[in-house]
Write a protein that holds these residues in place. Structure first.
Motif, short mmCIF file in Angstrom:
data_model
loop_
_atom_site.label_atom_id
_atom_site.label_comp_id
_atom_site.label_asym_id
_atom_site.label_seq_id
_atom_site.Cartn_x
_atom_site.Cartn_y
_atom_site.Cartn_z
N SER A 6 -2.82 56.25 -28.46
CA SER A 6 -3.27 55.32 -29.21
C SER A 6 -4.40 54.70 -29.09
O SER A 6 -4.84 54.28 -27.79
N LYS A 7 -5.00 54.29 -30.17
CA LYS A 7 -6.22 53.12 -29.88
C LYS A 7 -5.79 51.66 -30.12
O LYS A 7 -5.02 51.62 -31.29
N PHE A 8 -6.02 50.79 -29.31
CA PHE A 8 -5.60 49.55 -29.18
C PHE A 8 -6.87 48.57 -29.38
O PHE A 8 -7.67 48.69 -28.97
N ALA A 9 -6.29 47.22 -30.05
CA ALA A 9 -7.38 46.29 -30.15
C ALA A 9 -6.93 45.15 -29.57
O ALA A 9 -5.76 44.59 -29.58
N ALA A 10 -7.91 44.37 -28.89
CA ALA A 10 -7.63 43.07 -28.15
C ALA A 10 -8.25 42.30 -29.19
O ALA A 10 -9.24 42.14 -29.32
N ILE A 11 -7.31 41.09 -29.43
CA ILE A 11 -7.87 40.12 -30.38
C ILE A 11 -7.65 38.84 -29.79
O ILE A 11 -6.63 38.28 -29.31
N LEU A 12 -8.88 38.15 -29.62
CA LEU A 12 -9.14 36.91 -28.98
C LEU A 12 -9.20 35.71 -30.14
O LEU A 12 -10.09 35.65 -30.96
N LEU A 13 -8.18 34.92 -30.16
CA LEU A 13 -8.12 33.90 -31.27
C LEU A 13 -9.09 32.69 -30.73
O LEU A 13 -8.58 31.92 -29.58
N ALA A 14 -10.08 32.26 -31.28
CA ALA A 14 -10.94 31.09 -30.86
C ALA A 14 -11.45 30.33 -32.02
O ALA A 14 -12.56 29.84 -32.19
N ALA A 15 -10.50 30.14 -32.92
CA ALA A 15 -10.74 29.22 -34.16
C ALA A 15 -10.12 28.10 -34.29
O ALA A 15 -10.10 27.40 -35.32
N GLY A 16 -9.57 27.30 -33.37
CA GLY A 16 -8.89 26.34 -33.14
C GLY A 16 -9.77 25.21 -33.45
O GLY A 16 -10.91 24.98 -33.08
N ARG A 17 -9.16 24.08 -33.54
CA ARG A 17 -10.11 22.78 -33.94
C ARG A 17 -9.82 21.78 -32.57
O ARG A 17 -10.79 20.96 -32.57
N ALA A 18 -9.17 22.01 -31.67
CA ALA A 18 -9.21 21.32 -30.57
C ALA A 18 -9.12 19.62 -30.58
O ALA A 18 -9.82 19.09 -29.85
N GLN A 19 -8.32 19.26 -31.66
CA GLN A 19 -8.46 18.12 -31.85
C GLN A 19 -7.78 16.94 -30.57
O GLN A 19 -8.18 15.94 -30.45
N ARG A 20 -6.91 17.70 -29.95
CA ARG A 20 -6.32 16.85 -28.87
C ARG A 20 -7.08 16.88 -27.71
O ARG A 20 -6.92 15.97 -26.88
N PHE A 21 -8.07 17.73 -27.35
CA PHE A 21 -9.03 17.55 -26.18
C PHE A 21 -10.19 16.50 -26.43
O PHE A 21 -10.64 16.35 -25.37
#
Length: 203
Positions: A6-21
């Motif tokens: 099977s072919k697999f995809a790595a999904i990197l979630l990088a759309a957060g707002r980082a409000q607490r940082f």
């Protein structure tokens, strides 16, 4: 390809707002490089054939870095609504690319080892539940792997909980254990300080 073909995809979630940082946490330095670079390096080196990064329309400064690690960059126009919209964006692209599964990771978790990603893929590919998740104590969390039988459920998620409810129903045997420090996400500056001072199991 995986051992099963099977072919697999790595999904990197990088759309957060980082409000607490209080700023762009993905641009902060961890282990000599940016938080997002460390996450992209490890995820990009995992046993996935496709690499997808989901970003927000208001923060495109990391696009070139992500592309350099082989990621296709997708803009999530609905990013303010929460993490679920980014998962939907990534899964839809994986579906279009005819992937048999997705490995979902967060860009603000820079201490994940490549070996941990690959253990998730190996278990999730063969487990009867069709998924695997990271486990520390009683916590079930990302990164997590989902075969394509879960794509419709992932696409139906809403809000900012990610896939937490799906993982809560999974059998304990689908968990891949890791040191809590490895699974630490960077929400506040003190989280980064704590990880830098003693990342037990982070390498």
């Amino acid at each position: 390809m995986s051992a099963q073909g099977s072919k697999f995809a790595a999904i990197l979630l990088a759309a957060g707002r980082a409000q607490r940082f209080g700023g762009d946490k993905l641009d902060a330095v961890f282990d000599g490089c940016k938080v997002i670079e460390r996450a992209a390096q490890a995820l990009g080196a995992s046993n996935c054939n496709e690499r997808i990064a989901v970003v927000s329309a208001v923060n495109r400064i990391h696009d070139d870095l992500l592309i350099s690690y082989g990621f296709s960059v997708l803009i999530n126009p609905d990013a303010p609504s929460g993490m679920a919209s980014s998962i939907r964006t990534g899964v839809e692209m994986a579906r279009q690319r005819e992937c048999g599964g997705v490995l979902i990771a967060l860009a603000d978790m820079p201490a994940i080892a490549i070996a941990h990603f690959n253990r998730l893929i190996a278990l999730g590919e063969v487990h009867a539940a069709g998924l695997s998740f990271s486990a520390a104590g009683d916590q079930r969390m990302a990164p997590a792997f989902f075969r394509d039988c879960w794509f419709d459920d992932l696409a139906a998620l809403s809000g900012d909980e990610g896939a937490r409810r799906i993982l809560a129903r999974a059998p304990a045997s689908a968990g891949v254990r890791a040191a809590p420090a490895m699974l630490r996400d960077i929400d506040r500056p003190q989280d980064l300080t704590a990880l830098q001072s003693g990342p037990d199991g982070a390498t």
